[in-house]
Scaffold this active site. Structure first.
Site, PDB file in Angstrom:
ATOM      1  CB  CYS A   8      -0.982  -0.019   1.169  1.00 44.62           C
ATOM      2  SG  CYS A   8      -0.257   0.190   2.806  1.00 44.62           S
ATOM      3  NE  ARG A  14      -4.535   1.614   1.614  1.00 46.20           N
ATOM      4  CZ  ARG A  14      -4.348   2.364   0.541  1.00 46.20           C
ATOM      5  NH1 ARG A  14      -5.197   2.285  -0.467  1.00 46.20           N
ATOM      6  NH2 ARG A  14      -3.320   3.185   0.457  1.00 46.20           N
ATOM      7  CG  ASP A 124      -4.779   5.439   2.557  1.00 49.21           C
ATOM      8  OD1 ASP A 124      -4.813   4.904   3.692  1.00 49.21           O
ATOM      9  OD2 ASP A 124      -3.816   6.108   2.156  1.00 49.21           O
TER      10      ASP A 124
END
Length: 160
Positions: A8, A14, A124
């Site tokens: 990520c 994440r 996100d």
């Protein structure tokens, strides 16, 4: 070992959530044959996972408190058998790093068991409320479950 790299941006939300979930869901027959790690395209080396990421995972019985962020590198991508991006922007970065190597690069959600979430970005949650992290996990979970199914169907992984 079959190496999987989750990627990520900051490697604090994440990708550590996906890494922790995959480790947790790996069946016994794969645990000694699959290595899971994560990195970020703009990670600050050594940062802990975001507190909300730790909290959401803890609610699922998964401890990611020992996670430390690291930058993705061409070497990490080339060494991985499978590099999984959380969003299109990460996918482009990984493809740019690959050039030559054994790695396959895909969106994590390409494996989703939920057709409505297949091939979409995992949003996100950084800086948002706990609910945003829960929403990210709701996208990550069916993708990781599908990844486990895919791993189980691959011939030769347990021989690696």
């Amino acid at each position: 070992m079959f190496d999987i790299l989750m990627v990520c941006t900051g490697n604090i939300c994440r990708s550590p959530m996906a890494e922790g979930l995959l480790r947790h869901l790996l069946p016994t027959e794969l645990r000694h044959h699959v290595r899971v790690s994560s990195a970020g395209t703009y990670a600050m080396h050594g940062n802990r996972a975001a507190p909300h990421a730790e909290a959401v995972m803890a609610r699922s019985g998964i401890d990611i408190s020992d996670h430390r962020a690291r930058m993705v590198s061409p070497d990490l991508v080339r060494r991985a058998d499978l590099s999984l991006a959380m969003a299109q922007e990460h996918l482009r970065t990984l493809r740019g790093m690959l050039l030559f190597g054994k790695s396959s690069v895909k969106l994590l959600t390409a494996f989703s068991t939920d057709p409505d979430q297949r091939d979409r970005d995992v949003e996100d949650p950084y800086g948002g409320p706990l609910e945003m992290y829960q929403a990210s996990l709701k996208v990550i979970q069916p993708a990781v479950e599908g990844l486990v199914e895919w791993l189980l169907a691959q011939p030769g992984i347990t021989e690696k």
